[in-house]
Design an enzyme around this catalytic site. Sequence first.
Site, mmCIF file in Angstrom:
data_model
loop_
_atom_site.group_PDB
_atom_site.id
_atom_site.type_symbol
_atom_site.label_atom_id
_atom_site.label_comp_id
_atom_site.label_asym_id
_atom_site.label_seq_id
_atom_site.Cartn_x
_atom_site.Cartn_y
_atom_site.Cartn_z
ATOM 1 C CG ASP A 6 -1.767 1.547 1.129
ATOM 2 O OD1 ASP A 6 -2.193 1.733 0.265
ATOM 3 O OD2 ASP A 6 -1.420 1.383 2.616
ATOM 4 C CB SER A 7 0.592 4.829 -0.812
ATOM 5 O OG SER A 7 -1.068 5.020 0.025
ATOM 6 C CE1 TYR A 38 3.191 5.448 -3.040
ATOM 7 C CE2 TYR A 38 1.960 4.074 -4.468
ATOM 8 C CZ TYR A 38 2.909 4.222 -3.381
ATOM 9 O OH TYR A 38 4.000 3.584 -3.192
ATOM 10 N N GLY A 39 -2.799 9.167 -3.946
ATOM 11 C CA GLY A 39 -4.172 9.540 -4.233
ATOM 12 C C GLY A 39 -3.811 11.147 -5.016
ATOM 13 C CB CYS A 69 -3.037 1.174 -3.030
ATOM 14 S SG CYS A 69 -3.008 2.939 -2.998
ATOM 15 C CG ASN A 70 -9.508 1.231 -2.480
ATOM 16 O OD1 ASN A 70 -9.940 0.904 -3.500
ATOM 17 N ND2 ASN A 70 -8.862 1.585 -1.653
ATOM 18 C CD GLU A 148 -2.160 8.718 6.898
ATOM 19 O OE1 GLU A 148 -1.044 9.584 6.495
ATOM 20 O OE2 GLU A 148 -2.128 7.713 5.800
ATOM 21 C CB CYS A 180 -9.596 5.404 -0.303
ATOM 22 S SG CYS A 180 -8.476 5.817 0.995
ATOM 23 C CB THR A 181 -6.314 1.901 1.932
ATOM 24 O OG1 THR A 181 -6.280 3.328 1.941
ATOM 25 C CG2 THR A 181 -5.793 0.740 1.491
ATOM 26 C CG HIS A 182 -6.172 6.275 4.607
ATOM 27 N ND1 HIS A 182 -5.557 5.859 4.397
ATOM 28 C CD2 HIS A 182 -5.910 6.677 6.161
ATOM 29 C CE1 HIS A 182 -4.569 5.952 3.863
ATOM 30 N NE2 HIS A 182 -4.298 6.381 5.935
HETATM 31 N N1 DGL Z 1 -4.036 3.515 -0.121
HETATM 32 C C1 DGL Z 1 -4.597 4.889 -0.689
HETATM 33 C C2 DGL Z 1 -6.045 4.492 -1.493
HETATM 34 O O1 DGL Z 1 -6.479 3.487 -0.825
HETATM 35 C C3 DGL Z 1 -5.195 6.070 -0.137
HETATM 36 C C4 DGL Z 1 -3.798 7.053 0.418
HETATM 37 C C5 DGL Z 1 -2.564 7.380 -0.350
HETATM 38 O O2 DGL Z 1 -3.818 8.261 -1.092
HETATM 39 O O3 DGL Z 1 -2.144 6.947 -0.977
HETATM 40 O O4 DGL Z 1 -6.049 5.165 -1.947
#
Ligand code: DGL
Length: 258
Positions: A6-7, A38-39, A69-70, A148, A180-182
């Site tokens: 994941d990011s 990454y988003g 990670c989406n 976060e 999104c993972t969060h």
């Molecule tokens: N892991 C990213 C996602 O699921 C969220 C955090 C990021 O933007 O890196 O899109």
Amino acid sequence: MIGIFDSGVGGMTVAHAIEQLLPGHSLIYYGDIARTPYGPKSPATIINYSIRNTEFLLKRGAELIVIACNSASSVATETLRKKFQVPIIEVISPAAHRAAVTSKSGRVGIIGTRATVKSGIYPKTILTEQPRAKIFQEACPLLVPLVEEGWLNRRETKMILRRYLHPLKEKQIDTLVLGCTHYPLLKDLIQPRMGKQVKLIDSSIETAHYVKKFLTRTPDMVTREKQTSHNYYVSDSTETARKVAKRIFSRPMELICV
Ligand code: DGL
């Protein structure tokens, strides 16, 4: 061994769900905390990072890669599948499939990062299963930093969520993909805002179930070791990351910085 990247630490929602569903399997996780988020980044950059992350996991013995990670799943899956020989599992298809079979009205909402929403991958995937579906997307770039920061129950977070979710509520969706993972960490705020008639689809849980199904169909794909190991690597170790990891696993996590 199952490799997951994941990011950052958000993908641990996927790793945690995999740990629970497949307790007999070893897993190795890589969170690219040094380059997160990454988003907001371009597809080319996300693809480059995803290649490096996959190489890291393969070097350490991963036999299957889960893009937890989406944002990375949205733009890098095709490249990774072309470049690497191992199976690559992403988080979009399992969640999109669940949304397609769950929605009765065919009115589905998607929330995610800018990269995910811009890629259009969720609508495209849902429409292949439910061609008459009406898909409404909303990029929610402020939610990742709020999670976060641990602002899970703050007035400010509720206000921002209201702003993001209002247009989707107006569209009278009956299913909402947490793309999104969060976002699973915000479920308790999102559900009451949308109302209980709206079904929330958690991409981390759907992906963990998909990995389990995949390994049941192809049990020889990953080696079962006598002693299972769960190693969590990160490209930077920050206090915020450690806090989010602890919140996801409900236990202090050892993050190995490489
Ligand atoms: N892991 C990213 C996602 O699921 C969220 C955090 C990021 O933007 O890196 O899109």
